[in-house]
Motif scaffolding. Sequence first.
Motif, PDB file in Angstrom:
ATOM      1  N   UNK A  67       0.804  -1.217   0.000  1.00 28.03           N
ATOM      2  CA  UNK A  67       0.000   0.000   0.000  1.00 28.03           C
ATOM      3  C   UNK A  67       0.837   1.266   0.000  1.00 28.03           C
ATOM      4  N   UNK A  68       2.132   1.145   0.194  1.00 25.94           N
ATOM      5  CA  UNK A  68       2.997   2.326   0.230  1.00 25.94           C
ATOM      6  C   UNK A  68       3.119   2.925  -1.167  1.00 25.94           C
ATOM      7  N   UNK A  69       3.218   4.228  -1.193  1.00 29.40           N
ATOM      8  CA  UNK A  69       3.409   4.901  -2.467  1.00 29.40           C
ATOM      9  C   UNK A  69       4.842   4.666  -2.933  1.00 29.40           C
ATOM     10  N   UNK A  70       4.984   4.442  -4.195  1.00 38.04           N
ATOM     11  CA  UNK A  70       6.303   4.244  -4.780  1.00 38.04           C
ATOM     12  C   UNK A  70       6.995   5.595  -4.896  1.00 38.04           C
ATOM     13  N   UNK A  71       8.239   5.619  -4.440  1.00 39.74           N
ATOM     14  CA  UNK A  71       9.021   6.863  -4.519  1.00 39.74           C
ATOM     15  C   UNK A  71      10.029   6.689  -5.648  1.00 39.74           C
ATOM     16  N   UNK A  72      10.078   7.689  -6.471  1.00 34.75           N
ATOM     17  CA  UNK A  72      11.014   7.666  -7.599  1.00 34.75           C
ATOM     18  C   UNK A  72      12.068   8.738  -7.393  1.00 34.75           C
ATOM     19  N   UNK A  73      13.271   8.392  -7.654  1.00 40.16           N
ATOM     20  CA  UNK A  73      14.376   9.349  -7.616  1.00 40.16           C
ATOM     21  C   UNK A  73      14.796   9.637  -9.039  1.00 40.16           C
ATOM     22  N   UNK A  74      14.741  10.891  -9.386  1.00 43.64           N
ATOM     23  CA  UNK A  74      15.138  11.292 -10.740  1.00 43.64           C
ATOM     24  C   UNK A  74      16.511  11.904 -10.697  1.00 43.64           C
ATOM     25  N   UNK A  75      17.279  11.583 -11.667  1.00 46.59           N
ATOM     26  CA  UNK A  75      18.587  12.231 -11.789  1.00 46.59           C
ATOM     27  C   UNK A  75      18.607  13.011 -13.088  1.00 46.59           C
TER      28      UNK A  75
END
Length: 185
Positions: A175-183
């Motif tokens: 249920x956790x929101x997916x965190x995206x790291x952008x470079x």
Amino acid sequence: MFRCGIAYPRCRWIVPLLLVFAIIFDIIAIAAQSGWVEDEDAKSHYANMWNQYRGRNDVWDEKSLMEYSWAQAVAALMIIGLLILIIAFIISCVALCCTLNITLLPFIGVLLIVVVILQVIALIIYPCKFNELIFEGHYYYTWAYGFGWGATILCIGCAVLFCCLPRYEDELTGLAKTKYLYSSA
């Protein structure tokens, strides 16, 4: 782009798998016939958890260690630890693999801490008391004794994991929101 997350729902079986390895290591340590300790060249004296052997070449004199109360205590502690470890594994399969039951995870952690305490006591008593039986030479503790410590170290790690997993309930359930790291390129 990288995806960050603590644990994914399909990876919940990893901690019970670690417990399977701990069970296997314990069984190897308890059942090993080659010995927990041996003399310098492994030619005249060695002992496992149950017996000790003295001799030369093909003539060996076998003597049971079970006549000593400390050896009986070591065997009892190791076997009780193994049984509690098997119970913890079964409960972990129910809590993580069949259904997700977060409330059982700290209980499994406590069971594993009990296993660690029992096995550390046994793995310390054995060399301390066995050294009193040795009169001469240098002795080494072998791979079978090391498997006992390996199982104990795995139980320490799994106990920490089971005590920490309830904090990550959303990650376990998906249920956790997916965190995206952008470079920036």
